[in-house]
Design an enzyme around this catalytic site. Structure first.
Site, short mmCIF file in Angstrom:
data_model
loop_
_atom_site.label_atom_id
_atom_site.label_comp_id
_atom_site.label_asym_id
_atom_site.label_seq_id
_atom_site.Cartn_x
_atom_site.Cartn_y
_atom_site.Cartn_z
N ASP A 168 -22.33 11.33 29.74
CA ASP A 168 -22.68 10.85 31.07
C ASP A 168 -21.48 10.17 31.75
O ASP A 168 -21.17 10.44 32.91
CB ASP A 168 -23.85 9.86 30.99
CG ASP A 168 -25.04 10.47 30.27
OD1 ASP A 168 -25.11 11.70 30.16
OD2 ASP A 168 -25.91 9.70 29.81
N ASP A 202 -23.51 16.11 22.52
CA ASP A 202 -22.33 15.23 22.63
C ASP A 202 -22.13 14.36 21.39
O ASP A 202 -21.03 14.29 20.85
CB ASP A 202 -22.31 14.41 23.94
CG ASP A 202 -23.49 13.48 24.15
OD1 ASP A 202 -24.44 13.50 23.34
OD2 ASP A 202 -23.46 12.72 25.14
N SER A 219 -28.53 9.60 35.00
CA SER A 219 -27.49 8.68 34.57
C SER A 219 -27.14 7.60 35.58
O SER A 219 -25.96 7.35 35.86
CB SER A 219 -26.21 9.44 34.17
OG SER A 219 -26.47 10.19 33.03
N GLY A 260 -34.13 6.08 36.04
CA GLY A 260 -35.15 6.64 35.15
C GLY A 260 -35.42 8.11 35.38
O GLY A 260 -36.36 8.67 34.83
#
Ligand code: GLA
Length: 386
Positions: free
Chosen positions: A176, A38, A130, A126
């Site tokens: 995300d 991205d 996301s 975590g």
């Protein structure tokens, strides 16, 4: 989920002593393929999942913002006039950072009213799913409504990325937040990160008798530090040395020349990005032409590239992938930024229990902590709940 919604409304009333004006939500995401592409202006193919962050929000008639959440006991309070990235810290940097970022995309932060906000979420933190983009997208969607900003979903995604980059200090890309805002049920988002053009591509998993299994290794990762930023810097250095604006401008056919110009490590970083872009295109085409049972080899190849060329896997992720592959998965790969988090496996429904048992056994045998195993479905992006 219904309980989570009602609980959030009840808690809001209890904490703030008044009902919320409304309830908004946004999902976490799984990236099917296209990792670390991205921020190189390449292609990604994520989908929004059926785990969401819920935001209950009520406007105030002064300029105070108060934010509470199920992740922490504290209530964080700030005057909108003091809202700057340097003033933020801890978990509240996500919602407050997003409010600040809206100011960068047209909100007049000197004029808008304050608000009370309560967040709850069932996106695991975590795990590489996301949870942070889910917060940014839910809060962005809510504030866009109540502040009547009229921003479209793509702009809200850019605001989420800006919050992440500036208020959190994580040099992440646009994937995300785009998945969380643009996702649709039973479909993935094929996004060109250069033009931000997005196509919704049906996944057809149910009809093919397939499940997406999340293997959360519980090895935690953080993208504000260390490896993620280093990889991004290598990609930028590679693009500079090759004389292109970004690695998007390098094709598989250019790799021989790149090998002559770049040092060995930078070359492998570049090769991952360039071949991964091609794998995204191949996955989308294969999915459209042959359906999801045919994309497994591309997922496997993506994992190898991240393990050997980009070097962002960890032993737990490799074990997860190999064990799933050996026990009936059609394909498997780590997902997200790497250095921990989750792997995904594309598994025929009738092989599900075999894969689960094998994963539990393999992790125990290697002395690793038990992974968290669950399936996800592709779900709709951010929305107003009521
Ligand atoms: C994290 C970042 C994304 C993307 C992935 C790797 O999830 O937030 O922008 O770079 O890592 O593909």
């Amino acid at each position: 989920m219904t309980d989570l919604r009602q609980d959030t409304l009840d808690s809001f009333a209890e904490i703030f002593g008044r009902p919320a004006d409304g309830l908004w939500s946004a999902p976490g995401r799984v990236n099917l393929i296209g990792e670390h592409t991205d921020y190189n202006e390449g292609f990604v193919f994520p989908f929004a999942i059926n785990r969401r962050t819920i935001a209950a929000l009520g406007l105030r008639d002064d300029r105070i913002v108060r934010v509470g959440s199920s992740f922490a006991d504290e209530l964080v309070e700030i005057d909108l006039s003091d809202l700057r990235p340097e003033a933020l810290s801890g978990w509240s940097s996500y919602p407050l950072g997003l409010a600040w970022a809206l100011g960068e995309f047209g909100a007049d932060l000197d004029a808008v009213p304050g608000f009370d906000l309560l967040l709850d979420s069932n996106v695991p933190v975590g795990a590489g799913l996301s949870s942070s983009a889910a917060i940014e997208s839910a809060v962005g969607f809510a504030l866009n409504d109540v502040w009547q900003l009229g921003l479209d979903r793509r702009t809200l995604a850019r605001a989420g990325q800006r919050a992440e980059n500036v208020a959190i200090g994580a040099p992440t890309g646009i994937m995300d937040q785009s998945a969380s805002l643009l996702g649709e049920r039973d479909a993935a988002v094929f996004l060109d990160c250069r033009s931000l053009h997005a196509e919704i591509v049906p996944l057809g998993l149910e009809a093919a008798g397939l499940e997406i299994v999340i293997i959360d290794t519980r090895v935690s990762h953080a993208h504000a530090t260390g490896g993620y930023a280093e990889r991004r810097a290598s990609c930028e250095a590679g693009a500079r040395a090759l004389g292109v604006e970004s690695l998007r401008d390098v094709g598989v056919d250019d790799l021989d020349r790149a090998r002559e110009i770049l040092d060995e490590v930078t070359f492998r970083r570049v090769r991952h990005v360039v071949t991964e872009n091609q794998r995204v295109l191949d996955t989308v085409r294969t999915l459209r032409e042959q359906g999801p049972t045919a994309i497994g080899d591309l997922l496997d190849a993506s994992h190898r590239s991240m393990r050997d060329d980009f070097e962002i896997s960890v032993p737990e992720l490799d074990l997860a992938v190999e064990t799933a592959q050996a026990n009936g998965a059609i394909g498997a790969r780590m997902t997200g930024g790497g250095f921990g988090g989750s792997a995904i496996a594309l598994v025929p429904t009738d092989a599900l229990s075999r894969v689960y048992v094998a994963l539990d056994g393999a992790f125990a045998e290697h002395g690793f902590g038990q992974p968290d195993l669950f399936t996800v479905t592709a779900s709709e992006g951010a929305k107003r709940e009521n």
